[in-house]
Enzyme design. Structure first.
Site, mmCIF file in Angstrom:
data_model
loop_
_atom_site.group_PDB
_atom_site.id
_atom_site.type_symbol
_atom_site.label_atom_id
_atom_site.label_comp_id
_atom_site.label_asym_id
_atom_site.label_seq_id
_atom_site.Cartn_x
_atom_site.Cartn_y
_atom_site.Cartn_z
ATOM 1 N N GLY A 171 0.798 -1.227 0.000
ATOM 2 C CA GLY A 171 0.000 0.000 0.000
ATOM 3 C C GLY A 171 0.826 1.269 0.000
ATOM 4 O O GLY A 171 0.309 2.350 0.296
ATOM 5 N N HIS A 201 9.273 5.820 4.770
ATOM 6 C CA HIS A 201 8.685 6.581 5.875
ATOM 7 C C HIS A 201 7.977 5.633 6.825
ATOM 8 O O HIS A 201 7.438 4.609 6.424
ATOM 9 C CB HIS A 201 7.711 7.650 5.359
ATOM 10 C CG HIS A 201 6.648 7.115 4.451
ATOM 11 N ND1 HIS A 201 6.887 6.853 3.123
ATOM 12 C CD2 HIS A 201 5.355 6.794 4.675
ATOM 13 C CE1 HIS A 201 5.776 6.394 2.560
ATOM 14 N NE2 HIS A 201 4.828 6.333 3.481
ATOM 15 N N HIS A 212 4.971 5.599 9.639
ATOM 16 C CA HIS A 212 3.817 6.291 10.196
ATOM 17 C C HIS A 212 3.855 6.084 11.711
ATOM 18 O O HIS A 212 3.904 4.943 12.183
ATOM 19 C CB HIS A 212 2.513 5.686 9.667
ATOM 20 C CG HIS A 212 2.331 5.787 8.182
ATOM 21 N ND1 HIS A 212 1.479 6.709 7.608
ATOM 22 C CD2 HIS A 212 2.877 5.080 7.166
ATOM 23 C CE1 HIS A 212 1.510 6.547 6.285
ATOM 24 N NE2 HIS A 212 2.342 5.568 5.990
HETATM 25 P P1 AMP Z 1 2.085 5.541 2.284
HETATM 26 O O1 AMP Z 1 0.706 5.250 1.760
HETATM 27 O O2 AMP Z 1 2.527 4.608 3.387
HETATM 28 O O3 AMP Z 1 3.097 5.634 1.164
HETATM 29 O O4 AMP Z 1 1.979 6.941 3.007
HETATM 30 C C1 AMP Z 1 2.077 8.158 2.341
HETATM 31 C C2 AMP Z 1 1.482 9.170 3.291
HETATM 32 O O5 AMP Z 1 1.913 10.444 2.886
HETATM 33 C C3 AMP Z 1 -0.054 9.178 3.326
HETATM 34 O O6 AMP Z 1 -0.503 8.905 4.639
HETATM 35 C C4 AMP Z 1 -0.385 10.617 2.882
HETATM 36 O O7 AMP Z 1 -1.492 11.145 3.575
HETATM 37 C C5 AMP Z 1 0.900 11.348 3.197
HETATM 38 N N1 AMP Z 1 1.150 12.546 2.399
HETATM 39 C C6 AMP Z 1 1.083 12.666 1.056
HETATM 40 N N2 AMP Z 1 1.425 13.920 0.675
HETATM 41 C C7 AMP Z 1 1.728 14.589 1.827
HETATM 42 C C8 AMP Z 1 2.161 15.918 2.113
HETATM 43 N N3 AMP Z 1 2.361 16.828 1.144
HETATM 44 N N4 AMP Z 1 2.356 16.267 3.404
HETATM 45 C C9 AMP Z 1 2.161 15.372 4.393
HETATM 46 N N5 AMP Z 1 1.779 14.100 4.181
HETATM 47 C C10 AMP Z 1 1.553 13.709 2.929
#
Ligand code: AMP
Ligand code: ZN
Length: 112
Positions: free
Chosen positions: A92, A99, A101
């Site tokens: 996902g 990163h 979470h």
């Molecule tokens: P993933 O799905 O684990 O790759 O997580 C990517 C995360 O990045 C998601 O939870 C998004 O809400 C977050 N995200 C995307 N763009 C931004 C942004 N510009 N600033 C902060 N979070 C972001």
């Protein structure tokens, strides 16, 4: 040219709400929070995903896990928290800069 969203956030080219920064780690609030506290903790060095962690770059990951307790404390997560990493399409992952979470501030669901 580096087109990575999180590299641009780290460089300050795209705004973010920073909660922590040191030489190796940058942490900021997720734009679409899934819990009262939802912070993304990233290495400043670009690593695309967990599957690209190696002996050469794993020190950056250790720095992230050294930063997490400090961030959790600053965010008031005294009763625990969850750390999630999504890797690749089946995991996902949507942003291909490693990163973690950091989620908390309530009792989280036991399902994924
Ligand atoms: P993933 O799905 O684990 O790759 O997580 C990517 C995360 O990045 C998601 O939870 C998004 O809400 C977050 N995200 C995307 N763009 C931004 C942004 N510009 N600033 C902060 N979070 C972001
Ligand atoms: Zn990047």
């Amino acid at each position: 040219m580096n087109d990575c969203l999180f590299c641009k956030i780290i460089a300050g080219e795209i705004p973010s709400t920073k909660v922590y920064e040191d030489e190796f780690v940058y942490a900021f609030r997720d734009i679409n929070p899934q819990a009262p506290v939802h912070v993304l903790v990233v290495p400043k060095a670009h690593i695309a995903c967990a599957d690209e962690i190696s002996e050469e770059n794993s020190a950056a990951v250790a720095k992230i896990f050294e930063a997490i307790p400090k961030i959790a404390k600053a965010e008031g997560l005294t009763n625990g928290y969850r750390i999630i990493n999504c890797c690749g399409e089946d995991g996902g992952q949507t942003v291909f800069h490693l990163h973690f979470h950091l989620l908390g501030g309530k009792k989280l669901s036991e399902s994924f």
